[in-house]
Design an enzyme around this catalytic site. Structure first.
Site, PDB file in Angstrom:
ATOM      1  N   CYS A  21     -61.809-159.454  -5.427  1.00  0.00           N
ATOM      2  CA  CYS A  21     -62.043-159.100  -4.007  1.00  0.00           C
ATOM      3  C   CYS A  21     -61.457-157.706  -3.844  1.00  0.00           C
ATOM      4  CB  CYS A  21     -61.323-160.089  -3.095  1.00  0.00           C
ATOM      5  SG  CYS A  21     -61.711-161.805  -3.460  1.00  0.00           S
TER       6      CYS A  21
ATOM      7  N   GLY B  99     -57.472-150.639  -3.263  1.00  0.00           N
ATOM      8  CA  GLY B  99     -56.015-150.456  -3.405  1.00  0.00           C
ATOM      9  C   GLY B  99     -55.498-151.026  -4.722  1.00  0.00           C
ATOM     10  N   LYS B 100     -55.828-152.301  -4.973  1.00  0.00           N
ATOM     11  CA  LYS B 100     -55.308-152.933  -6.201  1.00  0.00           C
ATOM     12  C   LYS B 100     -56.033-152.371  -7.417  1.00  0.00           C
ATOM     13  CE  LYS B 100     -53.407-155.667  -3.129  1.00  0.00           C
ATOM     14  NZ  LYS B 100     -53.943-154.990  -1.955  1.00  0.00           N
TER      15      LYS B 100
ATOM     16  N   ARG C  94     -68.549-152.574   2.033  1.00  0.00           N
ATOM     17  CA  ARG C  94     -67.187-152.249   1.579  1.00  0.00           C
ATOM     18  C   ARG C  94     -67.149-151.763   0.129  1.00  0.00           C
ATOM     19  NH1 ARG C  94     -62.720-154.094   4.536  1.00  0.00           N
ATOM     20  NH2 ARG C  94     -61.600-154.661   2.632  1.00  0.00           N
TER      21      ARG C  94
ATOM     22  N   ASP D 203     -57.161-160.805  -4.429  1.00  0.00           N
ATOM     23  CA  ASP D 203     -56.517-160.372  -3.186  1.00  0.00           C
ATOM     24  C   ASP D 203     -57.425-160.935  -2.090  1.00  0.00           C
ATOM     25  OD1 ASP D 203     -54.698-159.006  -1.619  1.00  0.00           O
ATOM     26  OD2 ASP D 203     -55.857-157.150  -1.647  1.00  0.00           O
TER      27      ASP D 203
ATOM     28  N   CYS E  90     -52.429-161.507   2.762  1.00  0.00           N
ATOM     29  CA  CYS E  90     -51.546-160.780   3.700  1.00  0.00           C
ATOM     30  C   CYS E  90     -51.417-161.619   4.965  1.00  0.00           C
ATOM     31  CB  CYS E  90     -52.072-159.375   3.959  1.00  0.00           C
ATOM     32  SG  CYS E  90     -53.725-159.324   4.648  1.00  0.00           S
TER      33      CYS E  90
HETATM   34  C1  LIG Z   1     -57.884-158.340   1.495  1.00  0.00           C
HETATM   35  S1  LIG Z   1     -59.426-157.600   1.223  1.00  0.00           S
HETATM   36  C2  LIG Z   1     -59.229-156.828  -0.337  1.00  0.00           C
HETATM   37  C3  LIG Z   1     -58.414-155.572  -0.343  1.00  0.00           C
HETATM   38  C4  LIG Z   1     -58.413-154.883  -1.690  1.00  0.00           C
HETATM   39  N1  LIG Z   1     -58.005-155.784  -2.752  1.00  0.00           N
HETATM   40  C5  LIG Z   1     -57.525-153.660  -1.730  1.00  0.00           C
HETATM   41  O1  LIG Z   1     -56.415-153.743  -2.244  1.00  0.00           O
HETATM   42  O2  LIG Z   1     -57.969-152.599  -1.256  1.00  0.00           O
HETATM   43  C6  LIG Z   1     -60.451-158.946   0.852  1.00  0.00           C
HETATM   44  C7  LIG Z   1     -61.839-158.569   0.367  1.00  0.00           C
HETATM   45  O3  LIG Z   1     -62.493-159.755  -0.068  1.00  0.00           O
HETATM   46  C8  LIG Z   1     -63.873-159.590   0.109  1.00  0.00           C
HETATM   47  N2  LIG Z   1     -64.485-160.944   0.019  1.00  0.00           N
HETATM   48  C9  LIG Z   1     -64.616-161.889   0.970  1.00  0.00           C
HETATM   49  N3  LIG Z   1     -65.190-163.003   0.462  1.00  0.00           N
HETATM   50  C10 LIG Z   1     -65.427-162.755  -0.855  1.00  0.00           C
HETATM   51  C11 LIG Z   1     -65.997-163.493  -1.916  1.00  0.00           C
HETATM   52  N4  LIG Z   1     -66.432-164.740  -1.732  1.00  0.00           N
HETATM   53  N5  LIG Z   1     -66.087-162.914  -3.120  1.00  0.00           N
HETATM   54  C12 LIG Z   1     -65.655-161.647  -3.333  1.00  0.00           C
HETATM   55  N6  LIG Z   1     -65.105-160.892  -2.358  1.00  0.00           N
HETATM   56  C13 LIG Z   1     -64.978-161.438  -1.136  1.00  0.00           C
HETATM   57  C14 LIG Z   1     -63.981-158.901   1.449  1.00  0.00           C
HETATM   58  O4  LIG Z   1     -65.210-158.221   1.574  1.00  0.00           O
HETATM   59  C15 LIG Z   1     -62.771-157.945   1.399  1.00  0.00           C
HETATM   60  O5  LIG Z   1     -63.161-156.672   0.989  1.00  0.00           O
END
Ligand SMILES: C[S@@+](CC[C@H](N)C(=O)[O-])C[C@H]1O[C@@H](n2cnc3c(N)ncnc32)[C@H](O)[C@@H]1O
Length: 465
Positions: free
Chosen positions: A109, A114-115, A138, A178, A231
Site C-alpha cells: 500500500c 514515504g515507505k 495515488r 502500511d 496510523c
Molecule cells: C496509509 S496509505 C499509504 C502511505 C504510504 N505507505 C506512504 O508511506 O507514503 C494507505 C494506502 O493504501 C492504499 N490502499 C487501500 N486499499 C488497498 C488495497 N486493497 N490494496 C492496495 N492498496 C490499498 C490507499 O490507496 C493508500 O494509498
C-alpha cells in the site's frame, strides 16, 4: 483542536488516567520531519549543506525534525530529490523492518511513497522493490517520488493484492503493509482526517486490512518478514487485527522490534473482548505503539511478523524478448555521447522495451504480463523519429560524475530558478544533451543548440512561484 466526541469517549475508556496527557498533546504544535536520501549523498554531507534547523529523529538514522519556517520544499535541493518530507512517526515502519541490499521487497500500500523511498535507500540499488497501490490517482505521485529519489530498481503496479499474489508466488523476502486505516493518529497533522474519520468507519477498515494481510501472507517466502503498520489508535485495526491474523495463520510469529525511548508496547488487553491465551498475549506484547504524548510525532502502530514455515510457490517465469535493433542502436548512440560508462553497469538489470519506451528491468522478476504495471524499472527514455530522447527518471537516477556533458548551477545562481521554471537559457556550449545539475546533483535535461539550452524539465515538475 475539536476532536469527534465518540473518539474522545473511546480514548478516555482505553487510556483511563493517561487520557488527559493524550488529549493535551492535541493542543501542542505538530512536528515536521524530513529524511535524507542516502542514494544521492550521505547524512554527514547533508548536515553540512542544508540550511535548516535539523535535530535527529531517534528511530530513523536518516530522519530529522525541522522548523516549520525552514520550508525545505522551497529549497532547490528538494527538486534534486535530496530528501523526502515525512511526518516523523511515519518513518518508523520503514526504519524498523530489517532490509538487506539484494532483498526482494513488496510495499503493498505504497502511495505516495514515504515507505518506498525509505526502503529503496536501504536497498542501496540492489535487489527489487515492488511498490503497489490500488488507487490509480495515488500511483502518480508514487511514481514521481520514486523518480525524484533516483530509485532505479523499482517496479510500480496499480493492482489488487489478490491479483499480485496470483503472479508472484512466494517471491518476496520482505513485505511492508502500511494499511489504509481510520487515521486517528493523523488528526493533528491533518485536521481533514477528523471529518473523514466519521465516514471511514473502523469496521470498514478492519475488513480491508484483513484481506490485505491474508494476500500479503501468500506472497511472503517462508522465513520472510512482514511489517504491518497503521496510523490509528483503534485496537480493532491494531492488536485485534494481528490477534485474528495469527489465529488464521499459525505459521506466523511476532518478532521483537528494537525499542527506542518513547516507544510503548502493544496492549493485548485491548485486542478482544474475550480472554486471550497467555501465548497470544505475549505475542501481542511484541507489537509497538507510538503515542503523541510519549514521542515527538503522531500516532502509529507497528507489528513485525515472521513466516516461520509454509510452502514455497514459484512465480510466473518471464520469457525475455530480444530488443528491437533500431531502438538499441539509437540508445547506444545517446549513451556513447552522454555517459562515461554503460548504463547497465550501474544496475544489475537488463534492457527491455515497451513499444517505443526503454527500461532497465531488475533481474529475476517474474513475468508481469496482465498486471497494471505503471513503471517497469529504471525508465531510460523513448525512441522518437529515430532519435533517443532521455527521460526525467534517467536524469534523476544518474550520478553526474558518470556523465560527460553537464551544466551545473550553484544554489544562489538565478539561472537555476529559471531552469526549474521551465525557461530556455542563454548558454554557450557543445551541441547535444546536457545533464543540468544543482551543484553535483541532477535536476533534469537540457539540449544545447546554438547559444541556447533548450529546457527539457517536465512541466509537471516545474517550480511554482
Ligand atoms: C496509509 S496509505 C499509504 C502511505 C504510504 N505507505 C506512504 O508511506 O507514503 C494507505 C494506502 O493504501 C492504499 N490502499 C487501500 N486499499 C488497498 C488495497 N486493497 N490494496 C492496495 N492498496 C490499498 C490507499 O490507496 C493508500 O494509498
Amino acid at each position: 483542536m475539536a476532536l469527534p466526541p465518540l473518539f474522545k469517549e473511546r480514548m478516555q475508556h482505553l487510556l483511563g488516567n493517561e487520557a488527559q496527557a493524550f488529549f493535551q498533546s492535541y493542543e501542542q504544535p505538530r512536528h515536521y520531519g524530513l529524511r535524507i536520501n542516502t542514494l544521492k549523498w550521505t547524512v554527514e554531507e547533508a548536515l553540512q549543506a542544508l540550511p535548516f534547523h535539523l535535530e535527529p529523529v531517534p528511530w530513523a538514522k536518516e530522519g530529522f525534525y525541522f522548523h516549520e519556517a525552514d520550508r525545505p520544499a522551497k529549497h532547490p535541493y528538494y527538486h534534486a530529490g535530496l530528501y523526502y518530507i515525512q511526518e516523523p512517526s511515519a518513518m518508523a515502519p520503514g526504519a524498523m523492518i530489517p532490509i538487506e541490499p539484494g532483498d526482494k521487497v513488496l510495499d503493498l500500500c505504497a502511495a505516495p511513497g514515504g515507505k518506498s523511498t525509505q526502503i529503496a535507500a536501504r536497498l542501496k540499488g540492489k535487489g527489487v522493490l515492488v511498490s503497489n497501490d490500488i488507487s490509480a490517482e495515488r500511483v502518480k505521485p508514487l511514481v514521481k517520488n520514486l523518480e525524484l529519489f533516483g530509485v532505479r530498481n523499482g517496479i510500480v503496479t496499480n493492482e489488487t493484492p489478490e491479483r499480485l499474489a496470483a503472479v508472484f508466488g512466494t517471491y518476496f523476502d520482505k513485505i511492508v503493509i502500511d494499511a489504509p486505516c481510520s487515521g486517528e493518529g493523523m488528526f493533528r497533522k491533518n485536521p481533514e482526517m477528523v471529518k473523514s474519520w466519521e465516514t471511514h468507519h473502523i469496521e470498514m477498515c478492519t475488513v480491508m486490512q484483513r484481506d490485505i494481510l491474508d494476500q500479503a501472507a501468500r506472497m511472503l517466502k517462508p522465513g520472510g518478514l512482514m511489517l504491518y503498520s497503521t496510523c490509528t489508535f483503534a485496537p480493532e485495526e491494531n492488536e485485534g487485527q494481528i490477534a485474528q491474523f495469527l489465529s488464521r495463520h499459525p505459521h506466523f510469529e511476532v518478532e521483537e522490534i528494537s525499542m527506542v525511548p518513547g516507544f510503548q508496547l502493544g496492549r493485548p488487553e485491548w485486542a478482544s473482548e474475550e480472554e486471550l491465551s497467555e501465548s497470544m498475549k505475549q505475542k501481542l506484547r511484541r507489537t509497538v505503539r507510538l503515542w503523541p504524548h510519549h514521542v515527538r510525532g503522531e500516532g502509529h502502530f507497528l507489528a513485525l511478523l515472521r513466516k516461520t514455515d509454509g510452502e514455497e510457490k514459484p512465480c510466473r517465469e518471464e520469457q525475455a524478448a530480444p530488443l528491437p535493433e533500431r531502438t538499441l542502436q539509437n540508445f547506444r548512440e545517446f549513451e556513447r555521447e552522454v555517459c562515461l560508462k554503460p548504463l547497465e553497469e550501474m544496475l544489475e538489470g537488463r534492457l527491455v522495451t515497451f513499444k517505443q519506451h526503454l527500461y532497465v528491468k531488475p533481474e529475476g522478476l517474474p513475468s508481469l504480463q496482465g498486471l497494471k504495471v505503471v513503471k517497469s524499472g529504471w525508465y531510460l527514455g523513448e525512441l522518437k523519429k529515430n532519435r533517443f530522447e532521455p527521460s526525467q527518471a534517467l536524469a534523476m537516477g544518474l550520478d553526474s560524475r558518470d556523465v560527460a556533458q553537464t551544466v551545473s548551477f550553484s544554489v544562489e545562481d538565478e539561472a537555476l530558478l529559471r531552469y526549474l521554471k521551465g525557461e530556455t537559457l542563454n548558454i554557450q556550449g557543445e551541441k547535444g544533451w546536457k545533464l543540468v545539475c544543482v551543484d553535483r546533483f541532477p535536476l533534469g535535461w537540457g539540449k544545447q543548440l546554438h547559444g541556447i539550452l533548450k529546457n527539457a524539465y517536465p512541466p509537471a515538475w516545474r517550480w511554482l512561484a
